[in-house]
Design a protein around this motif. Structure first.
Motif, short mmCIF file in Angstrom:
data_model
loop_
_atom_site.label_atom_id
_atom_site.label_comp_id
_atom_site.label_asym_id
_atom_site.label_seq_id
_atom_site.Cartn_x
_atom_site.Cartn_y
_atom_site.Cartn_z
N ALA A 407 0.83 -1.20 0.00
CA ALA A 407 0.00 0.00 0.00
C ALA A 407 0.87 1.26 0.00
O ALA A 407 0.59 2.22 -0.74
CB ALA A 407 -0.92 0.00 1.22
N ALA A 408 1.94 1.25 0.79
CA ALA A 408 2.83 2.42 0.83
C ALA A 408 3.57 2.59 -0.50
O ALA A 408 3.79 3.71 -0.97
CB ALA A 408 3.82 2.28 1.97
N ALA A 410 2.48 1.62 -3.47
CA ALA A 410 1.50 2.10 -4.44
C ALA A 410 1.26 3.58 -4.28
O ALA A 410 1.18 4.34 -5.26
CB ALA A 410 0.19 1.32 -4.27
N LYS A 411 1.14 4.05 -3.03
CA LYS A 411 0.92 5.47 -2.77
C LYS A 411 2.08 6.30 -3.25
O LYS A 411 1.90 7.35 -3.88
CB LYS A 411 0.68 5.68 -1.28
N ALA A 412 3.30 5.83 -2.97
CA ALA A 412 4.50 6.58 -3.38
C ALA A 412 4.61 6.64 -4.90
O ALA A 412 5.00 7.66 -5.46
CB ALA A 412 5.74 5.95 -2.76
N LYS A 414 2.30 6.71 -7.02
CA LYS A 414 1.30 7.61 -7.60
C LYS A 414 1.75 9.06 -7.53
O LYS A 414 1.14 9.95 -8.12
CB LYS A 414 -0.03 7.47 -6.85
#
Length: 415
Positions: A407-408, A410-412, A414
């Motif tokens: 999740a981290a 994927a966030k980074a 983006k």
């Protein structure tokens, strides 16, 4: 075990560990501006620090009282570390080695947080890297400051010593080469575990002008002395020009920033395996016997699709070094087969196949495992491990994700 007792003895025996100081030296900060007037001190106090016990050590340390704080330094042939404890609560640290590595850190407190701004310069794989970073961690209470030499030593060495004159007992006088000194003592007991207590016996000899001539710290367990650390004043001189230069540097706080990502990417591409794609780029440190690396590439590889990807060998399990070398041969000859092969290899690893590396070529090619570890350590310090993902943005900023955290990542990615 009580961490402070362990840290104190270890720090006395080796070069000062910046990471340990980060846990100990804080006070609420009122102003985090980067430009401050350089404080001046007129005297340099030179102490001989001696450790006896299971480990032995002799080194020179330096103490400089300033108008707005203190400086403490330890220097050897290989490295130098300087600490400036300011009256406004900021802690600045400068560490440099003869090999050219250099790190400067500014620690400060905010509401419910402790933060550190840092700049680091080092050479990895023949390339110079300069990184700037800011990190904050939750904190519910400020930590004590220091007003005297002995309190400064306790803070830097991580020892729970007396912090006010009332906690010292006057215990006689002593004759020293610099005149008569008054002896003060203190005994502090720290529970370690059920049935075991550590005893710290402190003794300091204070000259008539208030200067600490000698500070002795004795650590005992169950009545048995484990180690004794003694600081003895050897000389007091006018402050040399080289120390004034360091003081001027230490007086300037490090500004908060997160830059150096392009340097990370450049070195990673030199020592790792690169796969083309767009921004942001991802640098993944991996080990072929790492279960979380296996999960990342088996279940979450699509996170990296469309992005520039660099795989850097971080050998955590030495027994897979040859497997990494065989994978590098596959990359050198047919790079397009690396990712599918890596995912298949990890699938077999997760399934418990003892021969999961058999799908790799038998030929072995050189990798720079040392540079991989150096780069990872530069980014993660004592928290080095796999997988570690560094997401680099085109403006040079970057984000480090330690461990398996899709999740981290994927966030980074983006942005």
């Amino acid at each position: 075990m009580n961490k402070n007792i362990i840290i104190g003895i270890i720090l006395a025996a080796v070069a000062v560990a910046v990471a340990a100081v980060a846990l100990l030296l804080y006070k609420p900060l009122q102003n985090t501006s980067t430009a401050t007037a350089a404080p001046t001190g007129d005297k340099l106090y030179i102490y001989q620090a001696t450790l006896s016990g299971a480990q032995t050590m002799n080194m020179l340390t330096y103490y400089i009282p300033l108008r707005d704080g203190f400086v403490y330094a330890q220097r050897s042939d290989q490295s130098s570390t300087y600490f400036m404890l300011k009256n406004d609560g900021v802690i600045n640290i400068l560490a440099q080695s003869t090999g050219g590595a250099r790190q400067k850190l500014t620690y400060y407190s905010r509401l419910m947080e402790i933060c550190v701004n840092s700049t680091t310069t080092a050479t990895v794989a023949g390339e110079t890297i300069t990184l700037a970073n800011t990190q904050c961690t939750p904190s519910t209470s400020p930590l004590p400051t220091a007003k005297t030499f002995d309190e400064l030593v306790f803070l830097i060495q991580g020892l729970p010593g007396p912090t006010s004159p009332s906690q010292w007992k006057q215990s006689g006088v002593a004759q020293t080469p610099l005149g008569q000194a008054t002896i003060y003592t203190n005994t502090t007991e720290i529970p370690i575990m059920s049935g075991l207590t550590a005893t710290l016996d402190y003794e300091k000899q204070v000259l008539n002008d208030g200067t600490v001539y000698q500070l002795k710290i004795r650590l005992s367990y169950g009545g048995n002395v484990a180690a004794t650390l003694t600081y003895t004043l050897k000389n007091v001189t006018a402050l040399p020009g080289e120390f004034r230069t360091v003081i001027n540097e230490l007086s300037r706080n490090v500004a908060g920033a997160s830059t150096g990502g392009l340097d990370i990417l450049r070195v990673a591409q030199k020592i790792g395996m690169t796969f083309d794609g767009g921004w942001p780029a991802a640098v993944v440190f991996f080990d072929l016997a790492c279960p979380y690396c296996a999960q990342l590439f088996k279940y979450n590889y699509t996170l990296f699709q469309g992005h520039k990807l660099v795989l850097v060998d971080l050998i955590v399990h030495p027994n897979v070094l040859t497997a990494h070398q065989r994978l590098r041969c596959l990359y050198n000859e047919t790079p397009g087969e690396v990712i599918p092969t890596l995912r298949l290899l990890y699938d077999r690893f997760l399934a418990g196949d003892a021969n999961y590396t058999n799908i790799l070529p038998q030929k072995q090619c050189n990798i720079d495992a040392e540079a991989g570890m150096q780069l990872a350590t530069l980014l993660a310090g004592q928290n080095v491990g796999t997988p570690m993902t560094v997401v680099v943005y085109p403006n040079g900023t970057y984000t480090v994700i330690n461990g398996y955290d899709p999740a981290a990542i994927a966030k980074a990615l983006k942005g």
